[in-house]
Write an enzyme that holds these catalytic residues in place. Structure first.
Site, PDB file in Angstrom:
ATOM      1  N   ASP A  75       0.497   5.375  -5.404  1.00 16.31           N
ATOM      2  CA  ASP A  75       1.672   6.069  -4.865  1.00 16.31           C
ATOM      3  C   ASP A  75       2.998   5.615  -5.475  1.00 16.31           C
ATOM      4  O   ASP A  75       4.040   6.199  -5.176  1.00 16.31           O
ATOM      5  CB  ASP A  75       1.779   5.925  -3.343  1.00 16.31           C
ATOM      6  CG  ASP A  75       0.637   6.571  -2.585  1.00 16.31           C
ATOM      7  OD1 ASP A  75      -0.166   7.285  -3.217  1.00 16.31           O
ATOM      8  OD2 ASP A  75       0.548   6.366  -1.376  1.00 16.31           O
TER       9      ASP A  75
ATOM     10  N   ASP B 103      -7.435   5.743   8.639  1.00 20.83           N
ATOM     11  CA  ASP B 103      -6.032   5.978   8.325  1.00 20.83           C
ATOM     12  C   ASP B 103      -5.139   5.695   9.529  1.00 20.83           C
ATOM     13  O   ASP B 103      -3.914   5.738   9.412  1.00 20.83           O
ATOM     14  CB  ASP B 103      -5.820   7.429   7.885  1.00 20.83           C
ATOM     15  CG  ASP B 103      -6.587   7.774   6.626  1.00 20.83           C
ATOM     16  OD1 ASP B 103      -6.654   6.933   5.725  1.00 20.83           O
ATOM     17  OD2 ASP B 103      -7.140   8.885   6.560  1.00 20.83           O
TER      18      ASP B 103
ATOM     19  N   ASP C 232       5.343   2.347  -0.140  1.00 18.80           N
ATOM     20  CA  ASP C 232       5.270   3.458   0.811  1.00 18.80           C
ATOM     21  C   ASP C 232       6.643   3.851   1.352  1.00 18.80           C
ATOM     22  O   ASP C 232       6.764   4.399   2.438  1.00 18.80           O
ATOM     23  CB  ASP C 232       4.326   3.120   1.972  1.00 18.80           C
ATOM     24  CG  ASP C 232       4.002   4.334   2.829  1.00 18.80           C
ATOM     25  OD1 ASP C 232       3.964   5.443   2.270  1.00 18.80           O
ATOM     26  OD2 ASP C 232       3.812   4.180   4.046  1.00 18.80           O
TER      27      ASP C 232
END
Length: 372
Positions: A200, A352, A162
Site C-alpha cells: 500500500d 480484517d 496506512d
C-alpha cells in the site's frame, strides 16, 4: 481517506526457535473458480503484544481486464522460474498452525489444516525494531536456505503506514526507516528470497502532500537498492495496488518515481495484497502497469492469490466479506508471461476485523474460505 487494500497485519508473540514444516510444495491444484485447493501455509507473526486492525478496502477506481499488447520496442520476456529452486518456504510459527495444534478434535481442523495451514505464505515484519530486525529476518532466510527453499518476506514499517488508519504504525520517520531497512537487508543472507516491499505504500499516498510523497518514494527507491545490494539473489517487488485502485498509468508514474523501473532496486511489482480481485484481472492489470512503467524487460509481477478464489465482493466490501474463497496455490510456475509468482501474502483466516479481532486468526473465517 480513500480506502486502501486491506493489507491485514497479524502481530503475535513468537516463542522458541524458528522452524519449517518438511513439505513446501507449491503445486497448483484446482479449487473453486480460481483453481487451487491448497494444503496449508504459514505466515510470520511479528513479535508484539499488540494487534493493529486492518486498513480499509478497495478504492473505487477500476481498470480494464483486457489482455494488454506489449509496448512497441519492448523485448519479449519469458516466464522466469526461481533461479535455483521452485519450492517456496513454509514457516511453522503462524496463528493457523498454533490453532490447528491446539484444536485437533475440532471438526473444522482437517479442512483448515489441509487447505490453509500446509501452504507456504509470506513472513511479515511489521515492528520498528532496529535492534532485532536483522536476527529475525536472518532466522527466516537461513531456515529456508537450509531446506533449499525460497522464503517470501514482507517489509512493512514505512512511516505514516496506512495514512494513520487502521494499520497505522511503522518507523517514526524516514531516517529511522532507512536504518531499519539496513538492518532488514543485513538479514537477507545470500540465497534466493522474495521481498514484498511495503504493501500500500505507493498506491496509497493520498494522505501525503507533494513533498511527503516525493520523500516516501525516494525512501522506497533507496530501500530497493539497499536490499538488492545486500543480496543480489533477492527479488524485490514494489507496490502496484490492485486492478480496481489506480489506473495503470497513474500507478506506473508513482512506481517510476520510486525507482521500480531500475534493475538496481527492483525486480518488478506486486498486486492484490490482502485483497480479492481475480487472478485474470490482476494479470492484465500488472502487464499494463509494467508496460507503462518501462524499464528492463526482466521486470515481472507477483500476485497475492490467497483469498481471491471467488473474486472481489460487490460494493468494494473489504472487511472479511462473505462468500470469498482461497485462490490459486502459491507457486513460481504460473505459465504466464511476466507473472513471476502467485503468492499467499495474506494468510487466509487472519481477520480484517469483522469476523474476529483485526489481525487475529478466526477459525470460522478460515473454514469458510477453505470450504467455498
Amino acid at each position: 481517506m480513500v480506502a486502501a487494500a486491506s493489507a491485514v497485519v497479524a502481530l503475535g508473540a513468537v516463542a522458541g526457535t524458528l522452524a519449517a514444516l518438511a513439505d513446501g510444495r507449491d503445486d497448483d491444484r484446482p479449487h473453486g473458480s480460481e483453481g487451487a485447493r491448497p494444503r496449508v501455509s504459514a505466515t510470520f507473526l511479528s513479535p508484539s503484544s499488540e494487534i493493529p486492525p486492518s486498513p480499509s478496502g478497495s478504492p473505487s477506481a477500476s481498470a480494464t481486464t483486457a489482455r494488454p499488447t506489449p509496448s512497441p520496442g519492448r523485448a519479449a520476456r519469458k516466464p522466469r522460474p526461481a533461479a535455483g529452486s521452485t519450492s517456496l518456504y513454509r514457516y511453522s510459527g503462524s496463528q493457523v498452525l498454533d490453532w490447528v495444534r491446539a484444536n485437533p478434535a475440532d471438526p473444522r481442523t482437517p479442512v483448515i489444516e489441509d487447505r490453509i495451514a500446509s501452504r507456504p505464505a509470506a513472513v511479515w515484519f511489521t515492528e520498528y525494531d532496529p535492534g532485532t530486525v536483522t536476527s529475525r529476518v536472518r532466522a527466516v532466510t537461513s531456515g529456508a536456505a537450509a531446506q533449499g527453499r525460497v522464503p517470501v518476506v514482507v517489509a512493512y514499517a514505512i512511516p505514516d503506514r496506512d495514512c494513520g488508519g487502521a494499520s497505522e504504525g511503522g518507523a517514526p520517520d524516514l531516517d529511522a526507516y532507512a536504518g531499519w531497512i539496513d538492518g532488514f537487508a543485513a538479514g537477507l543472507g545470500s540465497g534466493e528470497v522474495v521481498v514484498v516491499l511495503e504493501p500500500d505504500s505507493i498506491a496509497q499516498t493520498d494522505c501525503l502532500d507533494g513533498a511527503g510523497r516525493a520523500d516516501r518514494l525516494a525512501a522506497l527507491g533507496r530501500a530497493g537498492r539497499v536490499l538488492k545490494a545486500a543480496n543480489p539473489k533477492a527479488r524485490v517487488y514494489f507496490d502496484a495496488g490492485h486492478s480496481a485502485w489506480n489506473t495503470p498509468s497513474q500507478q506506473a508514474a508513482l512506481l517510476r518515481q520510486a525507482g521500480a523501473a531500475s534493475a538496481a532496486s527492483s525486480d518488478g511489482i506486486f498486486s492484490n495484497v490482502s485483497n480479492f480481485h481475480r487472478t485474470a484481472d490482476e494479470i492484465a492489470y500488472d502487464r499494463r502497469v509494467l508496460d507503462a512503467l518501462g524499464g528492463p524487460p526482466g521486470l515481472g509481477a507477483v500476485i497475492d492469490t490467497s483469498r481471491n478464489g471467488n473474486g472481489a465482493p460487490a460494493g468494494d466490501e473489504w472487511c472479511d466479506p462473505d462468500g470469498r474463497s482461497i485462490g490459486r496455490a502459491p507457486t513460481f510456475r504460473t505459465g504466464e508471461d511476466r507473472i513471476d509468482a502467485y503468492l499467499w501474502v495474506k494468510l487466509p483466516g487472519e481477520s480484517d476485523g469483522c469476523k474476529g479481532a483485526a489481525g487475529e486468526f478466526s477459525p470460522s473465517y478460515a473454514y469458510e474460505l477453505a470450504s467455498s
